[in-house]
Design a protein around this motif. Structure first.
Motif, PDB file in Angstrom:
ATOM      1  N   VAL A  48       4.847   0.538  -3.551  1.00 43.95           N
ATOM      2  CA  VAL A  48       3.913  -0.468  -4.046  1.00 43.95           C
ATOM      3  C   VAL A  48       4.573  -1.844  -4.058  1.00 43.95           C
ATOM      4  N   GLY A  49       3.765  -2.853  -4.231  1.00 42.79           N
ATOM      5  CA  GLY A  49       4.263  -4.220  -4.313  1.00 42.79           C
ATOM      6  C   GLY A  49       3.213  -5.197  -3.846  1.00 42.79           C
ATOM      7  N   LEU A  50       3.537  -6.478  -3.909  1.00 44.79           N
ATOM      8  CA  LEU A  50       2.626  -7.512  -3.434  1.00 44.79           C
ATOM      9  C   LEU A  50       2.577  -7.514  -1.917  1.00 44.79           C
ATOM     10  N   PRO A  51       1.524  -8.065  -1.320  1.00 34.66           N
ATOM     11  CA  PRO A  51       1.517  -8.238   0.131  1.00 34.66           C
ATOM     12  C   PRO A  51       2.725  -9.070   0.584  1.00 34.66           C
ATOM     13  N   ASN A  52       3.239  -8.743   1.761  1.00 37.11           N
ATOM     14  CA  ASN A  52       4.373  -9.452   2.373  1.00 37.11           C
ATOM     15  C   ASN A  52       5.685  -9.274   1.612  1.00 37.11           C
ATOM     16  N   ALA A  53       5.749  -8.235   0.767  1.00 32.06           N
ATOM     17  CA  ALA A  53       7.012  -7.943   0.079  1.00 32.06           C
ATOM     18  C   ALA A  53       7.935  -7.100   0.945  1.00 32.06           C
ATOM     19  N   GLY A  54       7.383  -6.463   1.994  1.00 31.70           N
ATOM     20  CA  GLY A  54       8.174  -5.618   2.876  1.00 31.70           C
ATOM     21  C   GLY A  54       7.908  -4.141   2.705  1.00 31.70           C
ATOM     22  N   LYS A  55       6.811  -3.771   2.028  1.00 28.25           N
ATOM     23  CA  LYS A  55       6.499  -2.363   1.792  1.00 28.25           C
ATOM     24  C   LYS A  55       6.391  -1.577   3.096  1.00 28.25           C
ATOM     25  N   SER A  56       5.599  -2.086   4.019  1.00 28.72           N
ATOM     26  CA  SER A  56       5.372  -1.347   5.260  1.00 28.72           C
ATOM     27  C   SER A  56       6.627  -1.282   6.115  1.00 28.72           C
ATOM     28  N   THR A  57       7.488  -2.305   6.040  1.00 29.35           N
ATOM     29  CA  THR A  57       8.745  -2.270   6.777  1.00 29.35           C
ATOM     30  C   THR A  57       9.653  -1.186   6.206  1.00 29.35           C
ATOM     31  N   VAL A  58       9.707  -1.073   4.875  1.00 29.06           N
ATOM     32  CA  VAL A  58      10.477  -0.001   4.249  1.00 29.06           C
ATOM     33  C   VAL A  58       9.929   1.353   4.675  1.00 29.06           C
ATOM     34  N   GLY A  60      -1.428  -3.252  -0.383  1.00 26.34           N
ATOM     35  CA  GLY A  60      -0.823  -4.293  -1.199  1.00 26.34           C
ATOM     36  C   GLY A  60      -1.704  -4.707  -2.371  1.00 26.34           C
ATOM     37  N   LEU A  61      -1.062  -4.925  -3.503  1.00 26.75           N
ATOM     38  CA  LEU A  61      -1.762  -5.359  -4.711  1.00 26.75           C
ATOM     39  C   LEU A  61      -1.768  -6.880  -4.785  1.00 26.75           C
ATOM     40  N   VAL A  62      -2.862  -7.425  -5.286  1.00 32.94           N
ATOM     41  CA  VAL A  62      -2.938  -8.872  -5.523  1.00 32.94           C
ATOM     42  C   VAL A  62      -3.369  -9.109  -6.964  1.00 32.94           C
ATOM     43  N   ARG A  63      -3.209 -10.330  -7.409  1.00 32.07           N
ATOM     44  CA  ARG A  63      -3.659 -10.688  -8.748  1.00 32.07           C
ATOM     45  C   ARG A  63      -5.149 -10.375  -8.876  1.00 32.07           C
ATOM     46  N   GLY A  64      -5.521  -9.665  -9.926  1.00 32.30           N
ATOM     47  CA  GLY A  64      -6.915  -9.286 -10.126  1.00 32.30           C
ATOM     48  C   GLY A  64      -7.282  -7.919  -9.564  1.00 32.30           C
ATOM     49  N   ALA A  65      -6.277  -7.159  -9.067  1.00 32.34           N
ATOM     50  CA  ALA A  65      -6.563  -5.836  -8.503  1.00 32.34           C
ATOM     51  C   ALA A  65      -7.215  -4.911  -9.525  1.00 32.34           C
ATOM     52  N   SER A  66      -6.844  -5.053 -10.796  1.00 31.10           N
ATOM     53  CA  SER A  66      -7.424  -4.201 -11.841  1.00 31.10           C
ATOM     54  C   SER A  66      -8.914  -4.442 -12.005  1.00 31.10           C
ATOM     55  N   ARG A  67      -9.404  -5.612 -11.502  1.00 31.21           N
ATOM     56  CA  ARG A  67     -10.835  -5.909 -11.539  1.00 31.21           C
ATOM     57  C   ARG A  67     -11.482  -5.698 -10.170  1.00 31.21           C
ATOM     58  N   GLY A  68     -10.720  -5.109  -9.222  1.00 32.58           N
ATOM     59  CA  GLY A  68     -11.269  -4.823  -7.902  1.00 32.58           C
ATOM     60  C   GLY A  68     -11.000  -5.891  -6.869  1.00 32.58           C
ATOM     61  N   GLU A  69     -10.168  -6.913  -7.200  1.00 27.20           N
ATOM     62  CA  GLU A  69      -9.878  -7.961  -6.227  1.00 27.20           C
ATOM     63  C   GLU A  69      -9.077  -7.392  -5.062  1.00 27.20           C
ATOM     64  N   GLY A  70      -9.259  -7.990  -3.869  1.00 28.46           N
ATOM     65  CA  GLY A  70      -8.555  -7.527  -2.680  1.00 28.46           C
ATOM     66  C   GLY A  70      -8.917  -6.081  -2.394  1.00 28.46           C
ATOM     67  N   LEU A  71      -7.900  -5.243  -2.194  1.00 27.26           N
ATOM     68  CA  LEU A  71      -8.125  -3.809  -2.020  1.00 27.26           C
ATOM     69  C   LEU A  71      -7.822  -3.073  -3.318  1.00 27.26           C
ATOM     70  N   GLY A  72      -8.148  -3.722  -4.422  1.00 20.03           N
ATOM     71  CA  GLY A  72      -7.753  -3.209  -5.726  1.00 20.03           C
ATOM     72  C   GLY A  72      -8.140  -1.777  -5.987  1.00 20.03           C
TER      73      GLY A  72
END
Length: 365
Positions: free
Chosen positions: A8-18, A75-87
């Motif tokens: 898990v982590g924010l977008p562009n943190a390197g999750k998919s590269t790991v 990736g999680l973004v601010r507001g994911a708990s309210r369904g923002e982005g792909l929350g």
């Protein structure tokens, strides 16, 4: 495969590269289908020198290490708990795993924008954990209202106990304490378990650094290490891009590349080992059918349940276990020699499997 770690982590943190580096390295070295099961799920072997040592004295046709599944979660973004982005997708995927590898961006790169504007690992950790806590609060408050109604109308003492556990969990999250750090008795833990709360899952922090900051990772990685220590968690420092490059090379070339950055081993090895510890597992080995195999079980598992990890029939028909520690077996030189020297002991249904046991189960069909 039933042991899963969500990356898990924010977008562009390197999750998919790991994730890519983990699955490439696994597929390249393991005698097992350690590869991507689906686009965002891969199975990775747990490095364990004991397995090779047991194989050297038992001469199996193949060895099969323990394994952990890693899941690359949206990736999680601010507001994911309210369904923002792909929350909703993000939160739903996390509920299905047993633990989290939280990738934290510690590298600057003007070509890879940061969703929050600049690199700040502590802010990013707080953002992700706040979203997880808010999602848990919503679940807990809904469940608390439902159980409160039951406790009122049915005078059920079990409902009152569940209500107390739910209230304690809500109050902890409101104070910024994740559920995994909340002290609960057995009844309280049982009340929360079905909710699959996100902050109840153990976490290992992954400081994803620039290769120029290796081997220690620099100030940003040190901040992540301090945060992990304060939370009673582990931290692993790695450069995901470098790990991905190393995973595409043969062992000698990879070792040479890593050595140039002061690294004795892949950071991915440390990540897999940390994830395994995170789940508080022990490993036992079996040597049946010309195969030496490592089996992970939760610490405290008794012998019949360990047998059931291999096959349910073995648990139902369990008679006894023949047990020797792997070091004693290696010193003896073979299973036959271990038997002749009286090193193999018989254990019954109450025996608790110890890390490093070599076990042969006897059972009735």
């Amino acid at each position: 495969m039933d042991l899963a770690i969500g990356i898990v982590g924010l977008p562009n943190a390197g999750k998919s590269t790991v994730f890519t580096a983990l699955t490439r390295a696994a597929a390249a070295v393991a005698p097992y289908p350690f590869t991507t099961i689906e686009p965002h799920r891969g199975v990775v072997p747990v490095p364990d020198e004991r397995l090779a040592a047991v194989a050297r004295v038992t001469h199996p046709d193949r060895t099969v290490p323990a394994a952990v599944a890693f899941v690359d979660i949206a990736g999680l973004v601010r507001g994911a708990s309210r369904g923002e982005g792909l929350g909703n997708q993000f939160l739903g995927q996390i509920r299905e795993v047993q633990a989290l590898a939280h990738v934290v961006r510690c590298f600057p790169d003007p070509e890879v924008p940061h969703v929050e504007g600049a690199v700040d690992p502590l802010r990013d950790i707080a953002l992700v954990e706040t979203e997880l806590a808010l999602a848990d609060l919503a679940v807990l408050e809904r469940e608390r209202e439902r159980v409160r109604a039951l406790a009122r109308t049915q005078a059920d003492p079990r409902a009152r106990a569940r209500l107390a556990a739910l209230t304690a969990a809500v109050e902890a999250l409101q104070r910024g304490i994740p559920i995994r750090r909340l002290s609960l008795d057995a009844d309280g833990a049982a009340a929360l378990h079905p909710l699959r709360l996100l902050t109840a899952k153990p976490v290992v922090y992954v400081a994803n650094v620039a290769d120029v900051d290796l081997p220690d990772g620099g100030p940003a990685a040190e901040a992540v290490r301090r945060q992990a220590s304060a939370a009673g968690a582990e931290a692993v420092v790695l450069a995901a891009k470098l790990e991905a490059e190393a995973a595409a090379l043969d062992d000698a070339e990879a070792a040479q590349l890593l050595a140039a950055y002061g690294l004795a081993e892949r950071g991915l090895v440390r990540l897999v080992q940390a994830a395994y510890r995170l789940l508080d597992l022990v490993t036992f080995f079996t040597t049946a059918s010309k195969e030496v195999r490592a089996w992970p079980v939760p610490r405290g598992t008794r012998a019949p349940q360990a047998a059931g990890r291999i096959h349910t029939d073995m648990e139902r028909g369990f008679i006894r276990a023949e047990v020797i520690h792997w070091e004693a077996l290696v010193r003896a030189g073979s299973l036959r020699a271990a038997h002749e020297q009286g090193l193999i002991r018989l254990e019954g249904k109450e025996y608790v499997i110890q890390d490093g046991d070599v076990v042969q189960f006897r059972f009735a069909v």
